[in-house]
Design an enzyme around this catalytic site. Structure first.
Site, PDB file in Angstrom:
ATOM      1  N   ALA A 164      16.177  -9.234   4.598  1.00 36.42           N
ATOM      2  CA  ALA A 164      16.147  -7.770   4.572  1.00 36.42           C
ATOM      3  C   ALA A 164      14.689  -7.333   4.622  1.00 36.42           C
ATOM      4  O   ALA A 164      13.903  -7.697   3.752  1.00 36.42           O
ATOM      5  CB  ALA A 164      16.829  -7.244   3.313  1.00 36.42           C
ATOM      6  N   GLY A 212       7.807  -3.045   4.495  1.00 33.19           N
ATOM      7  CA  GLY A 212       6.701  -3.201   3.556  1.00 33.19           C
ATOM      8  C   GLY A 212       6.163  -4.622   3.573  1.00 33.19           C
ATOM      9  O   GLY A 212       6.707  -5.513   4.225  1.00 33.19           O
ATOM     10  N   GLY A 251      12.247  -9.342  -0.674  1.00 28.50           N
ATOM     11  CA  GLY A 251      10.885  -9.469  -1.198  1.00 28.50           C
ATOM     12  C   GLY A 251      10.787  -9.181  -2.679  1.00 28.50           C
ATOM     13  O   GLY A 251       9.714  -8.870  -3.179  1.00 28.50           O
ATOM     14  N   CYS A 261      13.458   5.838  -2.142  1.00 32.34           N
ATOM     15  CA  CYS A 261      13.321   5.813  -0.684  1.00 32.34           C
ATOM     16  C   CYS A 261      13.985   6.988  -0.001  1.00 32.34           C
ATOM     17  O   CYS A 261      13.556   7.423   1.048  1.00 32.34           O
ATOM     18  CB  CYS A 261      13.831   4.488  -0.126  1.00 32.34           C
ATOM     19  SG  CYS A 261      15.627   4.308  -0.168  1.00 32.34           S
ATOM     20  N   SER A 281       8.511  -7.741   1.631  1.00 34.29           N
ATOM     21  CA  SER A 281       9.644  -8.317   2.341  1.00 34.29           C
ATOM     22  C   SER A 281       9.192  -9.035   3.607  1.00 34.29           C
ATOM     23  O   SER A 281       9.831 -10.000   4.042  1.00 34.29           O
ATOM     24  CB  SER A 281      10.689  -7.243   2.663  1.00 34.29           C
ATOM     25  OG  SER A 281      10.130  -6.182   3.397  1.00 34.29           O
ATOM     26  N   CYS A 339      21.453   0.099  -5.500  1.00 32.63           N
ATOM     27  CA  CYS A 339      21.358  -0.346  -4.108  1.00 32.63           C
ATOM     28  C   CYS A 339      21.470  -1.866  -4.029  1.00 32.63           C
ATOM     29  O   CYS A 339      22.138  -2.402  -3.149  1.00 32.63           O
ATOM     30  CB  CYS A 339      20.037   0.127  -3.501  1.00 32.63           C
ATOM     31  SG  CYS A 339      19.753  -0.417  -1.809  1.00 32.63           S
TER      32      CYS A 339
END
EC number: 2.8.1.13
Lengths: 389, 388
Positions: B25, B29, B144, B219, B32, B120
């Site tokens: 995923a 950024g 990450g 986000c 990750s 999430c």
């Protein structure tokens, strides 16, 4: 690796690479008067002549652009503005709903920003516009139609449009017709003079030429309002210094594409037929998109919908097995949406999520077909287990 | 090892984690991106995926094509191209709106303080995404996050804090059960380095996201204005701010806009009689009232939490653990006992402050995550107030 995405872009022909690299070593602005300029201009004009010959047009009817998208924009916006300037009543744009985004978004923009009334012509289950539908749309008020734009052949499902008939209908009313022929070039016979079209778009990298070069074939009596203003090159409708190496390479590729067209269409058509047979044998409930009659579709195109599958999942699984194809609708932003083309044919939206387009080109072989034939069954089964998210 | 479809089959749980099909995923950024690069370098067959989680059309399109944060998606794609792995964007916007955003709004509306990142991870990354990944033949999802998965001799897995406590994110992963953990990969978990060193690693790997600023915000609230976001969805409703005696000391524009323990932004005109700062003690959405008081009144000695999720076998009786009560929060000694309901009853060795219903309590045994639950009610030291 099985590359089956030639409709996205096809490898450059060695002859085109050679022409391009030879030109890259030379200097000259085709608008300059000195010897270097004259040399460049000669190359451009010879290229223009060969492309015109390949497309049944006069050299002066070839307007070089940066590619298919720019040519489409110039035709659609430029002809709209010119026709409306001549008569303010002409604000209606008739377009097929299965156009490439380069046309679709351009006419949509005219509707949003230029007061155009955009009318999408009805299509049948194969995505084809019929002449009587165009006649009906025009006849409602022939005086307010600015232009008609219908692609020569569809980039996703391969359906060939009756371009000559459509142009004939529009001609009865004196209305210009533009056709995006980007996918048709090299697969179908394109004779601009015989077509009755006012304007026709072609692109370099779809026929073995370089990226970043295309042309608008533009009838001599048409003067679209420019989209891009500047030095007045290309009949004052498309300013900008010409990319001589790209122009030269495009001409070489375009000439070869026209010369080899019949044999090429026969070869890729046979591969395509084999692929269709293999896919339908492996996945009996797969639905062939577009016209099942080979005469009604591009020979290099095969398009399927796979019930219960996400197109992205199919793509991922095939990619992992070295098979490169497309869902049919590339989205640069990344999020896959059901294709507007497939939806316009009346396909169920869920089914429209599981589409794949395989497109053949001059480097295709039976090994490519075999790779798909071996993989497609298990891949579809696997994608189905992941379902629709 | 292939399954009947000719795809790699389920991994042997005791086998070394190598050569797996991994779905990374990639948010766009730096963390990750480095995680995906490390997974690929470790010999796994990695495919990158960026999750499109909101449907804001950002460019002119005739179709209804929307895309979240095109820039992040492009950054992730760029990183995947440099690592040399396939990359896809998956549209999980609908699931995300239902499971995370709508829940976030509903929780605030009910006077609680949700943690959307945790939600999430539970509902999207290690549920919707993981399910799809497994169905497509992947063995694991890689992120990450800074946390460590430990493989035991018996093939079971444990979730532990990251080697570097300062970056540990096991709190937001505390909702994962053992089955989810079995398919989770956190390549940054054993990183004993500063963020600067992760950036240096990204730089060394040629990843352009090396210099990208960290994202701290929620986000789906791009401008960071949570109050504005809530006001847009819940409207404004003026109500009273009262002190512990019930006397009105100010007004607010919506009780949902407050968090237990909040001090700033109360806009109370006159100071408290003792001259000390006042804090939000209670939020009552029913009568749209916010109660404020001195900091001591925030002291909590016990709480009840609901929806417990255990990483492994649920404890049979009461046990002593360390607990974390919010992201980036410290550890505190607790006794916790699962009871019917199912609920978790927790009492603190020492009173703690700023415990907000809606947040998760994550229980640890040393560095190991034991389980988590959502805080429902708290018991105050000063007065046995039951927060709704």
């Amino acid at each position: 690796m099985a590359y089956l995405d030639h409709a996205a872009t096809t490898p450059m022909l060695p002859e085109a690479v050679q022409a391009m690299t030879a030109q890259l070593a030379l200097t000259g602005n085709a608008s300059s008067l000195h010897a270097a300029g004259r040399r460049a201009r000669r190359t451009v004009e010879e290229s223009r002549e060969s492309l015109a010959a390949a497309l049944g047009a006069r050299p002066s009817e070839v307007v070089f652009t940066s590619g298919g998208t720019e040519a489409d924009n110039l035709a659609v916006k430029g002809l709209f503005w010119a026709r409306r300037d001549a008569d303010p009543a002409r604000t209606r744009v008739l377009a097929s709903p299965v156009e490439h985004h380069a046309v679709l978004d351009a006419v949509h923009w005219l509707g949003e920003h230029e007061g155009a009334t955009v009318e999408y012509l009805p299509v049948d289950a194969y995505g084809r516009v019929h002449a009587d539908a165009l006649r009906e749309a025009i006849a409602r008020n022939p005086d307010d139609v600015a232009l008609v734009t219908v692609m020569w052949a569809n980039n996703e499902i391969g359906t060939i449009m009756p371009v000559h008939e459509l142009a004939g209908v529009a001609a009865e009313f004196g209305i210009p017709v533009h056709a995006d022929a980007v996918q048709a070039f090299g697969q179908l016979e394109l004779d601009f003079a015989a077509s009755g079209l006012a304007a026709m778009t072609v692109s370099g990298h779809k026929v073995g030429g370089p990226y970043g070069i295309g042309a608008l074939l533009l009838g001599r009596q048409y003067t679209p309002v420019p989209v891009q203003h500047g030095g007045g090159q290309e009949r004052h409708v498309r300013s900008g210094t010409l990319d001589v190496p790209a122009v030269a390479a495009f001409a070489v590729a375009g000439t070869l594409a026209a010369e080899r067209r019949e044999a090429h269409a026969r070869e890729v058509g046979a591969l395509r037929d084999e692929l269709v047979e293999a896919v339908l044998a492996a996945v009996p409930d797969a639905v062939l998109g577009g016209d099942p009659d080979p005469a009604g579709r591009l020979p290099a195109n095969a398009h399927f919908s796979f019930p219960g599958c996400e197109g992205d999942s199919l793509l991922l699984l095939l990619d992992a097995r070295g098979i490169e194809c497309s869902t049919g609708s590339a989205c640069t932003a990344g999020v896959a949406q059901p294709s507007h083309v497939v939806l316009a044919t009346g396909t169920d939206p869920d089914l429209a999520r599981g589409t794949l387009r395989f497109s053949f080109g001059h480097t295709s072989s039976r090994a490519d077909v075999r790779a798909v034939a071996d993989a497609i069954g298990p891949v579809v089964e696997r994608a189905r287990s992941a379902g629709l998210s | 090892m292939t399954d009947s479809l000719g795809f790699p089959g389920a991994p042997d749980p005791t086998a070394p984690r190598k050569g797996l099909r991994v779905l990374a995923a990639m948010s766009g950024g730096v963390d990750s991106a480095v995680a995906a690069a490390r997974a690929a370098e470790a010999g796994h067959d990695v495919t990158g995926v960026h999750l499109a989680l909101s449907a804001n059309p950002q460019s002119f399109r005739t179709g209804a094509r929307g895309c979240c944060t095109i820039e992040d998606s492009r950054d992730a794609r760029r990183a995947a191209d440099v690592i040399g792995i396939p990359f896809y964007v998956w549209d999980l916007a609908e699931r995300f709106r239902e499971d995370v955003v709508d829940d976030f709004i509903a929780e605030y509306e009910a006077g609680r303080t949700p943690n959307p990142c945790l939600r999430c991870n539970e509902k999207i990354k290690f549920a919707a995404l993981l399910d799809k990944a497994l169905a497509l033949g992947f063995d694991a999802v890689c992120t990450g996050h800074y946390a460590t998965v430990v493989l035991k001799d018996d093939g079971s897995r444990e979730l532990h804090r990251a080697s570097d406590m300062a970056k540990d994110q096991s709190y937001v992963l505390g909702v994962l059960d053992e089955k989810q953990l079995a398919h989770a990969m956190f390549p940054l978990g054993d990183t004993l380095t500063t963020k600067e060193e992760i950036r240096a690693e990204a730089e060394r790997r040629g990843l352009a996201v090396a210099k990208k600023p960290d994202s701290h915000d929620i986000c789906f609230i791009a401008d960071g204005d949570t109050q504005g976001f809530l006001a847009k969805h819940l409207g404004t409703a003026e109500g009273d701010i009262v002190d512990e005696s019930g006397a009105k000391v100010g007004t607010h524009e919506g009780a949902y806009g407050f968090t237990i323990g909040q001090r700033k932004g109360l806009r109370i005109g006159h100071p408290a009689p003792d001259g000390k700062p006042r804090y939000v003690l209670d939020i009552s959405p029913v009568n749209n009232t916010v109660t404020v008081g001195p900091v001591e009144a925030l002291d909590v000695i016990a709480l009840t939490a609901i929806k417990p999720r255990w990483c492994g076998v649920a404890p049979a009786g009461p046990g002593t653990y360390t607990a974390q009560l919010r992201a980036h929060g410290g550890e505190t000694e607790v006794t916790a006992e699962p009871v019917d309901g199912p609920e978790l009853r927790v009492s603190f060795a020492e009173p703690v402050r700023g415990v907000a219903p809606g947040q998760a309590i994550v229980l640890y045994d040393g560095t190991r995550v034991v389980g988590s639950a959502t805080i429902a009610t708290t018991v105050r030291a000063a007065r046995a107030t039951q927060d709704a």
